[in-house]
Structures are given as C-alpha cells and as structure tokens.
Scaffold this motif. Structure first.
Motif, PDB file in Angstrom:
ATOM      1  N   ALA A 108       0.976  -1.171   0.012  1.00 36.96           N
ATOM      2  CA  ALA A 108       0.103   0.082  -0.022  1.00 36.96           C
ATOM      3  C   ALA A 108       0.774   1.301  -0.065  1.00 36.96           C
ATOM      4  O   ALA A 108       1.857   1.177   0.657  1.00 36.96           O
ATOM      5  N   ILE A 123       0.751   5.362   0.563  1.00 37.61           N
ATOM      6  CA  ILE A 123      -0.328   6.705   0.832  1.00 37.61           C
ATOM      7  C   ILE A 123      -0.002   7.842   0.444  1.00 37.61           C
ATOM      8  O   ILE A 123       1.429   8.390   0.565  1.00 37.61           O
ATOM      9  N   SER A 166       4.614   3.659  -6.685  1.00 36.09           N
ATOM     10  CA  SER A 166       3.326   2.913  -7.138  1.00 36.09           C
ATOM     11  C   SER A 166       3.884   2.058  -8.360  1.00 36.09           C
ATOM     12  O   SER A 166       3.649   0.974  -8.426  1.00 36.09           O
ATOM     13  N   ILE A 220      -1.993  -1.058  -3.736  1.00 39.02           N
ATOM     14  CA  ILE A 220      -3.140  -0.327  -3.302  1.00 39.02           C
ATOM     15  C   ILE A 220      -2.634   0.911  -2.977  1.00 39.02           C
ATOM     16  O   ILE A 220      -1.832   1.264  -2.059  1.00 39.02           O
ATOM     17  N   GLY A 221      -3.186   1.975  -3.873  1.00 41.21           N
ATOM     18  CA  GLY A 221      -2.997   3.429  -3.493  1.00 41.21           C
ATOM     19  C   GLY A 221      -3.895   4.152  -2.854  1.00 41.21           C
ATOM     20  O   GLY A 221      -5.146   3.906  -3.262  1.00 41.21           O
ATOM     21  N   LEU A 222      -3.440   5.154  -1.910  1.00 40.12           N
ATOM     22  CA  LEU A 222      -4.505   5.675  -1.062  1.00 40.12           C
ATOM     23  C   LEU A 222      -4.051   7.288  -1.331  1.00 40.12           C
ATOM     24  O   LEU A 222      -3.119   7.623  -1.348  1.00 40.12           O
ATOM     25  N   ASP A 223      -5.238   7.893  -1.529  1.00 43.67           N
ATOM     26  CA  ASP A 223      -5.218   9.322  -1.714  1.00 43.67           C
ATOM     27  C   ASP A 223      -6.415  10.058  -1.588  1.00 43.67           C
ATOM     28  O   ASP A 223      -7.495   9.355  -1.721  1.00 43.67           O
ATOM     29  N   VAL A 224      -6.203  11.108  -0.849  1.00 42.65           N
ATOM     30  CA  VAL A 224      -7.527  12.184  -0.556  1.00 42.65           C
ATOM     31  C   VAL A 224      -8.285  12.458  -1.750  1.00 42.65           C
ATOM     32  O   VAL A 224      -9.627  12.916  -1.703  1.00 42.65           O
ATOM     33  N   GLU A 231     -10.168  12.419  -4.879  1.00 45.82           N
ATOM     34  CA  GLU A 231     -10.786  11.375  -5.766  1.00 45.82           C
ATOM     35  C   GLU A 231     -10.451  11.804  -7.295  1.00 45.82           C
ATOM     36  O   GLU A 231     -10.692  10.533  -8.037  1.00 45.82           O
ATOM     37  N   ILE A 276      -7.493   9.371  -8.074  1.00 50.86           N
ATOM     38  CA  ILE A 276      -7.957   7.955  -8.046  1.00 50.86           C
ATOM     39  C   ILE A 276      -8.909   7.527  -9.402  1.00 50.86           C
ATOM     40  O   ILE A 276      -8.537   6.656 -10.083  1.00 50.86           O
ATOM     41  N   GLY A 323      -8.148  -0.893  -5.884  1.00 46.42           N
ATOM     42  CA  GLY A 323      -8.980   0.072  -5.828  1.00 46.42           C
ATOM     43  C   GLY A 323     -10.696  -0.366  -6.088  1.00 46.42           C
ATOM     44  O   GLY A 323     -10.668  -1.435  -6.523  1.00 46.42           O
ATOM     45  N   GLU A 324     -11.275   0.409  -5.703  1.00 46.27           N
ATOM     46  CA  GLU A 324     -12.796   0.159  -5.700  1.00 46.27           C
ATOM     47  C   GLU A 324     -13.254   0.553  -7.246  1.00 46.27           C
ATOM     48  O   GLU A 324     -12.841   1.652  -7.831  1.00 46.27           O
TER      49      GLU A 324
END
Length: 65
Positions: free
Chosen positions: A5, A7, A17, A28-32, A34, A37, A64-65
């Motif tokens: 992951a 962040i 990534s 799995i990439g996380l970012d605020v 949207e 993403i 990701g979803e």
C-alpha cells in the motif's frame, strides 16, 4: 501475489506505485483526491512526466474500488 500500500499518489507516491506494480506486486494506492483515483482507474496519468501508457500497462495491478 504480494500486495503493498502506498499512501499519497503525488509526485513521489505515483512513480513509486508504478515501479512496484511493474515489478509484479499488487499496489493499493490511497489518496484523498478522488480525481487522482478516478484518473488512475481510467488508465490516465495526471503527472506530466509519467506517460499514460505506463499507467495503463499496470492498471490491473493497481488496487481500488
């Protein structure tokens, strides 16, 4: 398959990534943000020096979803 992951998918997180994904890891990439993403899920790059082809080539490894 191993998973990592990251962040934050900015100028450091996105290239990191991609490098992990290109080496065969699921990322799995996380970012605020949207929009970032959504761009990645569509195979688009939002950073000039990263080609969209590079993002598209590993899009199935980006979680990701």
């Amino acid at each position: 398959m191993d998973t990592i992951a990251i962040i934050g998918l900015g100028y450091v997180g996105l290239p990191l990534s991609l490098q992990f994904a290109e080496s065969g890891l699921r990322v799995i990439g996380l970012d605020v943000d949207e929009l970032k993403i959504a761009a990645l899920q569509s195979g688009r790059s939002y950073i000039k020096h990263i080609a969209e082809e590079r993002v598209g080539d590993v899009s199935e490894l980006l979680g990701g979803e």
